[in-house]
Enzyme design. Structure first.
Site, short mmCIF file in Angstrom:
data_model
loop_
_atom_site.label_atom_id
_atom_site.label_comp_id
_atom_site.label_asym_id
_atom_site.label_seq_id
_atom_site.Cartn_x
_atom_site.Cartn_y
_atom_site.Cartn_z
N GLU A 181 0.93 -1.14 0.12
CA GLU A 181 0.03 0.10 0.11
C GLU A 181 0.73 1.09 0.16
O GLU A 181 1.66 1.59 0.90
CB GLU A 181 -0.68 -0.07 1.37
CG GLU A 181 -1.69 1.28 1.32
CD GLU A 181 -2.55 1.04 2.67
OE1 GLU A 181 -2.85 0.02 3.07
OE2 GLU A 181 -3.18 2.32 2.84
N LYS A 183 1.68 5.23 0.03
CA LYS A 183 1.17 6.61 0.46
C LYS A 183 2.37 7.67 0.30
O LYS A 183 3.43 7.40 0.80
CB LYS A 183 0.76 6.29 1.89
CG LYS A 183 0.11 7.45 2.53
CD LYS A 183 -0.36 7.55 3.98
CE LYS A 183 -1.30 8.63 4.46
NZ LYS A 183 -1.67 8.32 6.10
N HIS A 220 -4.87 8.29 -0.57
CA HIS A 220 -3.59 8.32 -0.71
C HIS A 220 -2.95 8.79 -2.12
O HIS A 220 -2.33 9.57 -2.21
CB HIS A 220 -2.50 6.95 -0.48
CG HIS A 220 -2.88 6.44 1.00
ND1 HIS A 220 -2.37 5.09 1.23
CD2 HIS A 220 -3.49 7.00 1.89
CE1 HIS A 220 -2.82 4.89 2.64
NE2 HIS A 220 -3.26 5.97 3.00
N ASP A 245 -8.28 0.00 -0.66
CA ASP A 245 -8.75 0.70 0.42
C ASP A 245 -9.48 1.84 0.00
O ASP A 245 -9.20 2.84 -0.61
CB ASP A 245 -7.51 1.18 1.12
CG ASP A 245 -6.93 0.20 2.20
OD1 ASP A 245 -7.41 -0.95 2.35
OD2 ASP A 245 -6.12 0.45 3.18
#
Ligand code: GCO
Ligand code: MN
Ligand code: MN
Length: 387
Positions: A181, A183, A220, A245
């Protein structure tokens, strides 16, 4: 009933989402913490299918093995009582002060080793409770000053740790995939591998790229000013969309984690339209939390709202597919290859020769307009409920 969540929608929430107590950098918690068992029951009440957790959302970082086993037993009972499943688990590699300079990319080898140990134990916990996807969000894997770390060295350390953990999963015989993930920042000034695109490129440098995909998050990519759906589409195209997400976020703001669809309805629509159209069938995880002004009742409204908005947008996507005017415009726009068929497609020497010799009327090409205003207005009217 219309817009009611059902198990086949695979709607999930992290313990940390509905369990968020409303702490922010400026203010103390505003809601009493609910236990993991209470949160499972809350999620069952609102109609969710799955619950995810960081190791320490469930088992406190300083729990003894006996306490751990008791907590896991109680949690498993809550799952059995409610029918909720655990599709995904992850490691908290960001809260404890030990991780102040990162986990896998920390300059301190002892921290890197501890991060590996903590992750192996957290993987065991996730698998024990049924997780099939394991998320890596490297919130502290970054810097405030580039004097601190060499970014190439940091990537080497990151890669070495992920390779180690892939081998661990294989060695244990676990049926588990990793989802990375991205960001861009927060909590670090800059986080390495800032976007889904960075992650996709990095995955190909790992020893077991087939085990590793991505977990893109709306907020993000919006923090980075990007078109989220495009990142998701690229991940899908690469066969790497292992998890997602869902939340919402105003552009160029702090990390807001708003209820899905609460801010950018149009972007949320294109995302849902994409996921439904391609047949994404992984978990639809809402990584968001209720406003700090909410009480526990309003937290339920928040969770219901995430799922309901998704389902409303999915219905809009179906209407988009069935809307005659929209589909006629689309057919008109997406021209047939027609006279160009001999020139398009894969390369052959003959095709290249023929194409090089073809006389194009460039000015005529430039005069052709596209009715995208008309098309977009139809979509806007569909979303506004007047079509
Ligand atoms: C964030 C992240 C996290 C991760 C979670 C699971 O901005 O804090 O989105 O919520 O998704 O740690 O890996
Ligand atoms: Mn986030
Ligand atoms: Mn997230």
């Amino acid at each position: 009933m219309a817009y009611e969540p059902r198990p086949e929608h695979k709607f999930s929430f992290g313990l940390w989402t509905v369990g968020n107590v409303g702490r922010d950098p400026f203010g103390e918690p505003v809601r009493p913490a609910l236990s993991p068992v209470e949160l499972v029951h809350l999620l069952a009440e609102v109609g969710a299918w799955g619950v995810n957790f960081h190791d320490n959302d469930l088992v406190p970082i300083d729990a003894t093995p006996v306490e751990r086993d008791r907590i896991v037993r109680e949690f498993q009972k809550a799952l059995d009582d409610t029918g909720l499943v655990v599709p995904m688990a992850t490691t908290n590699l960001f809260s404890d002060p030990a991780f102040r300079d990162g986990a896998f990319t920390s300059n301190d080898p002892e921290v890197r080793a501890y991060a590996l140990q903590k992750t192996m134990r957290a993987i065991d916990l996730g698998v024990e409770l049924g997780a099939r996807v394991y998320v890596f969000w490297g919130g502290r894997e970054g810097v405030e000053t580039d004097a601190a770390k060499d970014p190439v060295e940091a990537l080497k350390r990151y890669r070495e740790c992920l390779n180690f953990l892939c081998e661990y999963v294989l060695d244990q015989g676990y049926d588990l995939k990793f989802a990375l993930e991205a960001k861009p920042n927060e909590p670090r000034g800059d986080i390495y591998l800032a976007t889904t695109g960075h992650m996709l490129a990095f995955i190909e440098t790992l020893d077991h790229p087939e085990m590793v995909g991505v977990n893109p998050e709306v907020a993000h990519e919006h923090m980075a000013g990007l078109n989220f759906m495009h990142g998701v589409a690229q991940a899908w195209d690469a066969g790497k969309l292992f998890h997602i997400d869902l939340n919402d976020q105003n552009f160029s703001r702090y990390d807001q984690d708003f209820r899905f669809g609460s801010h950018n309805i149009k972007q949320a629509f294109w995302l849902v339209q994409f996921l439904e159209e391609v047949g994404y069938d992984g978990p639809r995880h809402f990584d968001a939390h209720a406003y700090r002004t909410s009480d526990h009742e309003d937290v339920k409204a928040f969770a219901r709202g995430c799922m309901r908005t998704y389902l409303i947008l999915a219905e809009k996507a179906a209407r988009f597919r069935e809307d005659r005017e929209i589909q006629e415009l689309l057919a008109e726009i997406r021209g047939e290859e027609g006279a160009m068929a001999p020139y398009l497609g894969s390369y052959t020497r003959e095709r290249a020769q023929a194409l090089k010799a073809h006389p194009f009327d460039r000015a005529a090409l430039g005069r052709r307009g596209k009715p995208y205003e008309a098309l977009d207005q139809l979509v806007v009217e569909l979303l506004l409920g007047v079509r």
